[in-house]
Design an enzyme around this catalytic site. Structure first.
Site, mmCIF file in Angstrom:
data_model
loop_
_atom_site.group_PDB
_atom_site.id
_atom_site.type_symbol
_atom_site.label_atom_id
_atom_site.label_comp_id
_atom_site.label_asym_id
_atom_site.label_seq_id
_atom_site.Cartn_x
_atom_site.Cartn_y
_atom_site.Cartn_z
ATOM 1 N N HIS A 100 0.805 -1.227 0.000
ATOM 2 C CA HIS A 100 0.000 0.000 0.000
ATOM 3 C C HIS A 100 0.840 1.280 0.000
ATOM 4 O O HIS A 100 0.282 2.374 -0.178
ATOM 5 C CB HIS A 100 -0.988 -0.011 1.183
ATOM 6 N N ASP A 123 -10.032 -0.554 3.829
ATOM 7 C CA ASP A 123 -8.840 -1.126 4.473
ATOM 8 C C ASP A 123 -9.159 -1.553 5.899
ATOM 9 O O ASP A 123 -9.962 -0.912 6.581
ATOM 10 C CB ASP A 123 -7.754 -0.019 4.487
ATOM 11 N N HIS A 125 -6.897 -1.251 8.013
ATOM 12 C CA HIS A 125 -5.990 -0.346 8.726
ATOM 13 C C HIS A 125 -6.229 1.108 8.333
ATOM 14 O O HIS A 125 -6.843 1.379 7.301
ATOM 15 C CB HIS A 125 -4.536 -0.724 8.402
ATOM 16 N N ASP A 127 -3.557 3.226 7.961
ATOM 17 C CA ASP A 127 -2.367 3.653 7.219
ATOM 18 C C ASP A 127 -2.070 5.133 7.461
ATOM 19 O O ASP A 127 -1.709 5.877 6.554
ATOM 20 C CB ASP A 127 -2.504 3.323 5.719
ATOM 21 N N HIS A 140 4.161 0.995 4.248
ATOM 22 C CA HIS A 140 2.787 0.709 3.801
ATOM 23 C C HIS A 140 1.752 1.041 4.881
ATOM 24 O O HIS A 140 0.563 1.104 4.579
ATOM 25 C CB HIS A 140 2.630 -0.744 3.302
ATOM 26 N N ASP A 226 -7.426 -1.793 -0.297
ATOM 27 C CA ASP A 226 -6.478 -2.758 0.263
ATOM 28 C C ASP A 226 -7.262 -4.056 0.441
ATOM 29 O O ASP A 226 -8.308 -4.061 1.110
ATOM 30 C CB ASP A 226 -5.982 -2.188 1.605
ATOM 31 N N ASP A 228 -6.863 -6.394 2.276
ATOM 32 C CA ASP A 228 -7.066 -6.812 3.668
ATOM 33 C C ASP A 228 -8.264 -6.126 4.321
ATOM 34 O O ASP A 228 -8.625 -6.435 5.457
ATOM 35 C CB ASP A 228 -5.776 -6.678 4.495
HETATM 36 N N1 LIG Z 1 -1.325 -1.307 4.103
HETATM 37 C C1 LIG Z 1 -1.288 -2.129 5.141
HETATM 38 N N2 LIG Z 1 -1.594 -3.383 5.018
HETATM 39 N N3 LIG Z 1 -0.911 -1.599 6.297
HETATM 40 C C2 LIG Z 1 -0.754 -2.344 7.517
HETATM 41 C C3 LIG Z 1 -0.217 -1.468 8.620
HETATM 42 C C4 LIG Z 1 -0.067 -2.227 9.909
HETATM 43 C C5 LIG Z 1 0.385 -1.361 11.077
HETATM 44 N N4 LIG Z 1 -0.595 -0.387 11.413
HETATM 45 C C6 LIG Z 1 1.717 -0.699 10.763
HETATM 46 O O1 LIG Z 1 1.826 0.509 10.724
HETATM 47 O O2 LIG Z 1 2.689 -1.361 10.561
HETATM 48 MN MN LIG Z 2 -3.524 -0.466 3.631
HETATM 49 MN MN LIG Z 3 -4.463 -2.891 5.360
#
Ligand SMILES: NC(=[NH2+])NCCC[C@H](N)C(=O)O
Ligand SMILES: [Mn+2]
Ligand SMILES: [Mn+2]
Length: 299
Positions: A100, A123, A125, A127, A140, A226, A228
């Site tokens: 990402h 998402d 998350h 991010d 990411h 994303d 996820d």
């Molecule tokens: N684009 C993603 N899948 N991001 C996941 C981030 C997970 C976590 N919040 C981090 O900063 O590491």
């Molecule tokens: Mn993401």
């Molecule tokens: Mn994510």
């Protein structure tokens, strides 16, 4: 929606530490994205892939808590230029990741063309981390913060301008894993978030109706999806899966409602990792969702 689509692959894996997400664009092409869109009567051109520095070749340079910073910057600059050229040529940029962190470059290229760009961030998350708040140092987990102008200068100033987007033009959908610093930023900036609680409580129909209404004052909307954001049962091939996500059906509904509203002007599908996947299921889901986003209907 524009009738010409340019597909841009970004085999980026420098924004996180799990191998394999660089093969995401290949997996999505293999799952038939070009044919799928051609069947919907779009003219589709495949730009090929943006070149990504391989860590084997260049030493992994960490600056503070930012892993592979220089590699991410290089790729973001190239992607930004490519995406911007596609828009100048009146084509719809469809960006395939890759992790990402590529959203930093995509948004840098897209946002130049809009006064008031909206962003839907689909998402698990937020991010919204910075080097100071990130538990991992993985870029990411930072692209949305970078795009509102928060983070390392070298990232926020990609393509020589900042910020790319306004916090009030963002809608996050599907959140269920937020770090402490991300929660604070969401509150401080008043960012609109539909967590899984709201998705469950309101249902996806209402979430999308409200999202479309909330972004109605913008002059373009970028979808950053994303994989996820979906439940790992439906999209297992992702590097940071979180249980309790948006279902396959809800996600199709969301894409169909966006297609009907005709508001999406650019899109990216990220975090497909074929090594972690089950028989290319996640890439196949991504292609099916893109079908719906571009207007595919059963009848
Ligand atoms: N684009 C993603 N899948 N991001 C996941 C981030 C997970 C976590 N919040 C981090 O900063 O590491
Ligand atoms: Mn993401
Ligand atoms: Mn994510």
């Amino acid at each position: 929606m524009l009738k010409d689509i340019t597909v841009i692959g970004v085999p980026m894996d420098l924004g996180q530490m799990r191998r394999g997400v660089d093969m995401g664009p290949s997996a999505i092409r293999y799952a038939g994205i070009v044919e799928r869109l051609e069947n919907l009567d779009y003219r589709v051109e495949d730009f090929g892939d943006i070149e990504i520095a391989r860590p084997e070749k260049q030493s992994i340079e960490n600056e503070g808590n930012l892993k592979n910073l220089n590699g991410v910057i290089d790729a973001s600059e190239k992607l930004s230029e490519t995406v911007s050229d596609v828009i100048t040529n009146k084509k719809f940029p469809l960006v395939l990741g890759g992790d990402h962190s590529i959203a930093i470059g995509t948004l840098a290229g897209v946002s130049k063309h809009y006064e008031n760009l909206g962003v839907i961030w689909y998402d698990a998350h937020g991010d919204l981390n910075t080097a100071d708040t990130s538990p991992s140092g993985n870029i990411h987990g930072m692209p949305l913060a970078v795009s509102i102008g928060i983070g390392h200068e070298k990232l926020t100033r990609i393509s020589d301008y900042t910020p790319k987007i306004k916090p009030e033009n963002i809608v996050i959908i599907g959140a269920r894993s937020l770090d402490e610093g991300e929660r604070e930023l969401i509150k401080e900036k008043g960012i609109k978030v539909y967590t899984m609680h709201e998705v469950d409580r309101l249902g996806m129909t209402k979430v999308m109706e409200e999202t479309i209404e909330y972004l109605s004052h913008t002059d373009g909307v970028h979808l950053s999806l994303d994989l996820d954001g979906l439940d790992p049962h439906d999209a297992p091939g992702v590097g940071t899966p979180v249980l309790g996500g948006i279902s396959y059906r809800e996600s199709h509904l969301a894409m169909e409602m966006l297609a009907e509203a005709e508001i999406i002007t650019s899109a990216e599908f990220v975090e497909v990792n074929p090594i972690l996947d089950e028989k290319n299921k996640t890439a196949t889901v991504a292609v099916a969702l893109m079908g719906s986003l571009f207007g595919e209907k059963l009848l």
